[in-house]
Structures are given as structure tokens and as C-alpha cells.
Design an enzyme around this catalytic site. Structure first.
Site, PDB file in Angstrom:
ATOM      1  N   ASN A 114      26.796  -9.022  -9.137  1.00 21.42           N
ATOM      2  CA  ASN A 114      25.800  -9.430  -8.160  1.00 21.42           C
ATOM      3  C   ASN A 114      26.303  -9.401  -6.718  1.00 21.42           C
ATOM      4  OD1 ASN A 114      23.343 -11.066  -7.156  1.00 21.42           O
ATOM      5  ND2 ASN A 114      25.071 -12.403  -6.650  1.00 21.42           N
ATOM      6  N   TYR A 141      24.353   0.606   3.441  1.00 22.17           N
ATOM      7  CA  TYR A 141      23.934  -0.288   2.361  1.00 22.17           C
ATOM      8  C   TYR A 141      23.067   0.457   1.346  1.00 22.17           C
ATOM      9  CZ  TYR A 141      21.668  -4.227   0.005  1.00 22.17           C
ATOM     10  OH  TYR A 141      21.188  -5.098  -0.945  1.00 22.17           O
TER      11      TYR A 141
END
Length: 278
Positions: A93, A162
Site C-alpha cells: 500500500n 506518479y
């Protein structure tokens, strides 16, 4: 019997947001959990929330570590095995859109920003997964990677590194899913949309600005058709679904989008965020 009774899970980036909600949910559902992050105070808040849910301290392994380093990865894994004796579930995560040191966006962002972004969002996932595979093979375990709707076919021009990292995670999920299912390991990923977490703050937004960003986006149907901002618990429930072989056993290498409909239109990329926040 709760659905994760006798299971052992590592949830990276569990000192806040989606990771914290997932750790609390898994522990409440019977799992022995390793929670980990770089910030000791925030990680302790996660631990306290788990204990407040009625979970025994013996079922929580709290590790302050940097998942981007070999030493951090090794500590996360070794302490989990040392305390619990096995590993059943790995939730990759930890991740963030790391702001450029010169506040640049788009192609003007530095190569140093690229290196930091890929190191956190991609390399650490690959490295920790490789180290966990022998142990997950023994338990016929599960891997859930957290991607993003930023990885899709639409452009995210302000934060290209990203979105590149998350697109790579999607492909890594597909490839490893086929490679590892022969060993009994299932690999899937989740692509959240806008979720009210500390993500805005991590990008450099002041807390009040971050709150305004989320509340503003939620009111704009061209950005979030559902009309409500996603919450960490919403994503945690889907992670639990994919980590539970009883409910999702035939799902292999899937990218599950959880975004309130945003990726169907992606109007949020046509907004002038600076204007909206003033």
C-alpha cells in the site's frame, strides 16, 4: 470465526489513510497484522486504534521502517516471521505523489523526483514482493497491490512520474499474477480514485487546503459522479475482498477500480485546481 482468523498480514504504509483502515479491518477480522511506516507517532495511532477495536497486543507487530530500503524491507519481513511464524497476505500500500523539490510540475520535474517517486511506488513493491514470495508460497497466500486511477489511458500532466509508477504497478501485477499462481499465490491490484486521506498533505498542501480540495471535488459531478468523497474504509473493504480467497478465489491479476465513477469521465484533470482552492 472471522474471515482472517489465523492469517498473518503485512500492510505497508499503515500509519495513515488506506493502510491504517486496512490494518484495523484485518485485525478486527482476526488477522495478526504487521503495521509499518516511517512515522512512529502516526504508526502508534494506528496501533492504538487496533487495540481499541478489542484486538490483543499479541496480534500486532508495529515496525517503524522505511520500505524503500533493503534494511527496512528485511526488518518488516523478519519481525513478522519472528513474531507470527508465517505470512499469508501482503498488501503493498505504501505510496505517494512526491512533490518536486523546486515545486515544478509536468516535464519540468527533476530526475531526482522521478527517482524518489519510482523508488517508493514501484521499486519497493518489487523488492518486498520478491522477498515475501518464498513465504507466501508456503501458505498459498495473497498479494494486493495498491495502484491508482492515475495509471489509466488519460493523461495526468502535472504528476507524470506518479502515474508512470502506478501504470508500471498494473503491469507488474498482471505479470506476477501469472508467474506466481503456479505457486498458489494470487496477485491482484486496486485502483482507488479520490479518497480523503493524507495524500494531499503528502503533496505539500496545508491541511485546510487539502480538506477544501477533497470537499470541492466531491461536489463536482464531472470529477466524482458519485457525489461523495471516497473514504479509507471504502478501499479497505475492497482490499479485504481481494485478500479473502473464500470470496475472490477465481480473480487473478485483476485491476479493480474503486473511484465513484471518476475514471469513466476524468473531468478532474480539466480543472484549474489553484483557482478552485481560492
Amino acid at each position: 470465526m472471522t474471515r482472517f482468523a489465523e492469517k498473518v498480514a503485512i500492510i505497508t504504509g499503515s500509519s495513515n489513510g488506506i493502510g491504517r483502515a486496512t490494518a484495523v479491518l484485518f485485525a478486527r477480522e482476526g488477522a495478526k497484522v504487521t503495521i509499518t511506516g516511517r512515522h512512529a507517532e502516526r504508526l502508534e495511532e494506528t496501533r492504538q486504534q487496533i487495540l481499541a477495536a478489542g484486538v490483543s497486543e499479541q496480534n500486532v507487530n508495529s515496525v517503524v521502517a522505511d520500505v524503500t530500503t533493503d534494511a527496512g524491507q528485511d526488518e518488516i519481513l523478519s519481525t513478522t516471521l519472528g513474531k507470527f511464524g508465517k505470512l499469508d497476505i501482503l498488501v503493498n500500500n505504501a505510496g505517494a505523489a512526491i512533490p518536486d523539490s523546486q515545486s515544478k510540475t509536468g516535464t519540468a520535474q527533476s530526475i531526482e523526483s522521478y527517482d524518489a517517486t519510482l523508488n517508493l511506488n514501484l521499486r519497493s513493491v518489487i523488492a518486498l514482493t520478491k522477498k515475501a514470495v518464498p513465504h507466501l508460497s508456503s501458505t498459498k497466500g495473497e498479494i494486493v497491490n495498491i495502484s491508482s486511477i492515475a495509471s489509466g489511458l488519460h493523461a495526468t500532466p502535472d504528476f507524470p512520474y506518479y502515474s508512470i509508477a502506478k501504470a508500471a504497478i498494473d503491469q507488474y501485477t498482471r505479470n506476477t499474477a501469472i508467474d506466481l499462481i503456479q505457486h498458489g499465490i494470487r496477485v491482484n491490484s486496486i485502483s482507488p480514485g479520490l479518497v480523503a486521506t493524507g495524500f494531499g498533505s503528502a503533496m505539500g498542501m496545508p491541511e485546510e487546503t487539502s480538506k477544501k480540495f477533497y470537499s470541492t471535488m466531491a461536489t463536482m459531478k464531472e470529477c466524482v459522479p458519485a457525489g461523495v468523497m471516497g473514504q479509507p474504509q471504502d478501499i479497505a473493504e475492497v482490499i479485504a475482498f481481494l485478500a479473502d480467497r473464500k470470496t475472490s478465489s477465481y480473480i487473478i491479476g485483476h485491476q479493480l477500480v474503486v473511484d465513484g465513477g471518476s475514471s469513466l469521465i476524468m473531468g478532474l484533470h480539466c480543472q484549474d485546481f489553484a483557482k478552485l482552492l481560492h
